[in-house]
Design an enzyme around this catalytic site. Structure first.
Site, PDB file in Angstrom:
ATOM      1  N   GLY A 127      -1.646 -11.505  -0.607  1.00 39.41           N
ATOM      2  CA  GLY A 127      -1.235 -11.255   0.162  1.00 39.41           C
ATOM      3  C   GLY A 127      -0.024 -12.182   1.289  1.00 39.41           C
ATOM      4  O   GLY A 127      -1.133 -13.184   1.811  1.00 39.41           O
ATOM      5  N   TYR A 128       0.892 -11.467   1.998  1.00 42.51           N
ATOM      6  CA  TYR A 128       1.904 -12.031   3.114  1.00 42.51           C
ATOM      7  C   TYR A 128       2.007 -11.389   4.294  1.00 42.51           C
ATOM      8  O   TYR A 128       2.933 -11.721   4.399  1.00 42.51           O
ATOM      9  CB  TYR A 128       3.264 -12.726   1.815  1.00 42.51           C
ATOM     10  CG  TYR A 128       4.255 -11.359   1.196  1.00 42.51           C
ATOM     11  CD1 TYR A 128       4.630 -10.713   2.081  1.00 42.51           C
ATOM     12  CD2 TYR A 128       3.896 -10.793   0.011  1.00 42.51           C
ATOM     13  CE1 TYR A 128       5.275  -9.851   2.128  1.00 42.51           C
ATOM     14  CE2 TYR A 128       4.490  -9.669   0.212  1.00 42.51           C
ATOM     15  CZ  TYR A 128       5.706  -9.244   0.583  1.00 42.51           C
ATOM     16  OH  TYR A 128       5.648  -7.845  -0.116  1.00 42.51           O
TER      17      TYR A 128
ATOM     18  N   GLU B  58       0.599   0.357  -1.131  1.00 45.27           N
ATOM     19  CA  GLU B  58       2.240  -0.185  -0.888  1.00 45.27           C
ATOM     20  C   GLU B  58       2.841   0.471  -2.021  1.00 45.27           C
ATOM     21  O   GLU B  58       3.506  -0.126  -2.157  1.00 45.27           O
ATOM     22  CB  GLU B  58       1.072  -2.159  -1.354  1.00 45.27           C
ATOM     23  CG  GLU B  58       0.424  -2.395  -1.003  1.00 45.27           C
ATOM     24  CD  GLU B  58       0.367  -3.576   0.674  1.00 45.27           C
ATOM     25  OE1 GLU B  58       1.947  -3.517   0.580  1.00 45.27           O
ATOM     26  OE2 GLU B  58      -0.033  -3.629   0.577  1.00 45.27           O
TER      27      GLU B  58
END
Length: 189
Positions: free
Chosen positions: A7-8, A86
């Site tokens: 995760g960014y 997402e």
């Protein structure tokens, strides 16, 4: 078989699924940019917000968190959750993940990451680059079912600082958003 997810963006502070371990680290040759339009979380189809995606950038690193999911049932639930969350990200990549800045060998390989590509045929919500000022103005104005776009930016800034990383793009944007908000508050007096 164990699954790892990197995760960014919001995944750094809000995974939303069960995991066995969270490891702070980075991927190489990518940078985080606010180039993805959000019409389902931090904006609307009429006024999209901006969220982060990755773009290739040789020699750069993108810090975040990798989540280890061991149990098959947890993996299935996590994937179902991520495919909805997402859904505006059209590409999945499996990348090397590092935990030490000087390491030449990855701590993990095959870590799954969602990326919103610049391919407008596959990703109709890709907004692309703009000036810091233009991106900041859009973030100030946008809001969606998950809340104001600025909240996403400020939470990302805070999450990155908590893991000990200062991302120039995120900091510059957060400071410009604060400047715009402050300016508007002063002119409203």
């Amino acid at each position: 078989m164990v699954m790892w997810v990197f995760g960014y963006g919001s995944l750094i502070w809000k995974a939303g699924f069960n995991f066995d371990e969270r490891v702070v680290g980075f991927i190489k040759d990518y940078r985080r940019v606010f180039y993805q339009g959000s019409t389902d979380h931090r904006g609307t189809p009429d006024f999209p917000g901006r969220t982060v995606t990755l773009e290739p950038a040789e020699g750069e690193v993108c810090w975040g968190a990798a989540y280890k999911i061991s149990k098959k049932e947890d993996q299935e639930i996590a994937l179902e959750h991520l495919e909805v969350r997402e859904k505006q990200y059209d590409k999945k990549a499996y990348l090397d993940f590092f935990t030490e800045p000087t390491a030449t060998t990855p701590a993990l390989s095959g870590v799954m990451v969602y990326i919103a590509s610049p391919d407008k045929k596959r990703n109709v919500n890709y907004l692309g680059p703009a000036s810091i000022e233009d991106i900041a103005r859009q973030i100030v104005e946008a809001k969606g079912p998950s809340g104001p776009n600025r909240e996403y930016l400020f939470k990302l800034e805070e999450a990155l600082l908590q893991i000990g990383y200062k991302d120039k793009h995120v900091l510059d944007l957060a400071n410009e958003v604060r400047r715009i908000i402050s300016e508007r508050e002063l002119t409203a007096l």
